[in-house]
Design an enzyme around this catalytic site. Structure first.
Site, PDB file in Angstrom:
ATOM      1  N   HIS A  30      60.736 -32.127 -21.427  1.00 31.70           N
ATOM      2  CA  HIS A  30      60.275 -32.342 -22.803  1.00 31.70           C
ATOM      3  C   HIS A  30      58.929 -31.657 -23.105  1.00 31.70           C
ATOM      4  CE1 HIS A  30      63.249 -35.622 -22.976  1.00 31.70           C
ATOM      5  NE2 HIS A  30      62.716 -36.121 -21.891  1.00 31.70           N
TER       6      HIS A  30
HETATM    7  O1  RIB Z   1      60.600 -39.231 -24.594  1.00 32.11           O
HETATM    8  C1  RIB Z   1      60.008 -38.260 -23.755  1.00 32.11           C
HETATM    9  C2  RIB Z   1      58.525 -38.355 -23.815  1.00 32.11           C
HETATM   10  O2  RIB Z   1      58.100 -39.645 -23.356  1.00 32.11           O
HETATM   11  C3  RIB Z   1      57.821 -37.344 -22.889  1.00 32.11           C
HETATM   12  O3  RIB Z   1      56.571 -36.990 -23.438  1.00 32.11           O
HETATM   13  C4  RIB Z   1      57.612 -38.137 -21.625  1.00 32.11           C
HETATM   14  O4  RIB Z   1      56.516 -37.652 -20.853  1.00 32.11           O
HETATM   15  C5  RIB Z   1      57.296 -39.500 -22.184  1.00 32.11           C
HETATM   16  O5  RIB Z   1      55.909 -39.504 -22.549  1.00 32.11           O
END
Ligand code: RIB
Ligand code: CA
Length: 314
Positions: A244
């Site tokens: 992500h």
């Molecule tokens: O949903 C994914 C996000 O939530 C990413 O930033 C992960 O590191 C958590 O913070």
């Protein structure tokens, strides 16, 4: 030759946050990291600020300024994600405690002072976790909002719906009131949602490319992603986990790898079943004013090629 973009990374490391920070610190021609501000999220604040320093040391950038910020959401009890990231937040490889210092200034004060000091519209905020620090800074110093160049954040979802509840993505869900403040602030926002990050999967060949670098950074990224992926593989049956947060930094370097639409995005702060949902008007069915560039696609191969090329530098 463009001048490097000045950025503040706001983060809750988190293995994917770690890869994002490594990508930023490995790309001085594209960005100057003015500071890294830790927030409570994946794990509590004492761990996220410690992890941020571990990552800077791994990148060989011990002079990076790391600040501790808010240890709880604006109005709610902290929800963490050890089930994804492990107890330390960076489970996978063994890690030594950091020796570089934590800055004594509070992260929120650093964000405010930096935006007031730097020329208007010259600093980009890169939130990778819950938006508590950013919203607190905006509430405490409304004058800084118009001085923000851009906010490029990882969070939210529309087509992919939720990953922490059936409706909500984790970063928004943890502090929906903070997200509402940011999305209603009029600051220019680019959203990197699950709809896009779920196309950027850590497949085996991609992880092996990091391991094959033969560097400490390459080995750590491979070990982190090996650990991090087990949750998504079990849940979605996917081949690898969505990486992500590094998509935020990759967007600053190669926006051409991404595509999206400028639409209205509202944050649900009351719903019994939909709390923290990003209600994205992708199809333009309301007359609500657009407030965010909502990214929908990524060239996954191009993204991982960029990641490998830059992290191999460390
Ligand atoms: O949903 C994914 C996000 O939530 C990413 O930033 C992960 O590191 C958590 O913070
Ligand atoms: Ca994160």
């Amino acid at each position: 030759m463009t001048t490097p973009r000045k950025i503040i990374i706001d983060t809750d490391p988190g293995q994917d946050d770690a890869v994002a920070i490594l990508l930023a610190l490995a790309s001085p021609e594209d960005m100057e990291v003015l500071g890294i501000t830790a927030v409570a999220g994946n794990v509590p604040l004492p761990l996220t600020q410690k992890n941020a320093r571990i990552i800077c040391e791994l990148a060989g950038k011990r002079d990076t300024k790391v600040f501790a910020g808010c240890d709880a959401p604006l109005k709610r009890k902290l929800v963490t994600a050890e089930h994804v990231h492990g107890k330390t937040g960076l489970d996978g490889p063994p890690m030594a405690d950091p020796t570089m210092p934590l800055q004594s200034q509070h992260a929120v004060d650093f964000i405010i002072h930096t935006l007031r000091r730097e020329p208007a519209k010259s600093v980009t905020l890169c939130p990778l976790g819950p938006l508590t620090n950013i919203a607190t800074a905006f509430q405490r110093a409304p004058d800084i909002v118009e001085r923000v160049q851009e906010i490029v954040l990882m969070g939210g979802a529309y087509f992919e719906v939720g990953n922490i509840t059936p409706a909500a993505e984790f970063n928004i869900y943890v502090d929906p009131e903070a997200a509402e403040i940011v999305f209603k602030s009029d600051a220019p926002i680019v959203v990197m949602p699950l709809d896009m990050t779920h196309q950027a999967l850590t497949t085996k060949p991609r992880i092996e490319a990091f391991r094959a670098m033969g560097t400490e950074a390459g080995r750590m990224v491979a070990a982190w992603t090996d650990f991090f992926e087990r949750f998504d593989v079990a849940k979605y049956g996917s081949e690898g986990a969505p990486l992500h947060d590094p998509t935020v930094i990759a967007y600053l370097i190669r926006p051409d790898l991404f595509s999206g639409r400028y639409i209205n995005v509202e944050i649900e702060t009351k719903g019994e079943f939909t709390l923290g949902m990003t209600v994205a008007d992708w199809w333009g069915v309301t007359d609500r004013a657009p407030n965010a560039m909502f990214i929908r696609t990524v060239d996954a191969n191009g993204f991982f090629d960029l990641l490998a090329e830059r992290i191999a530098r460390l």
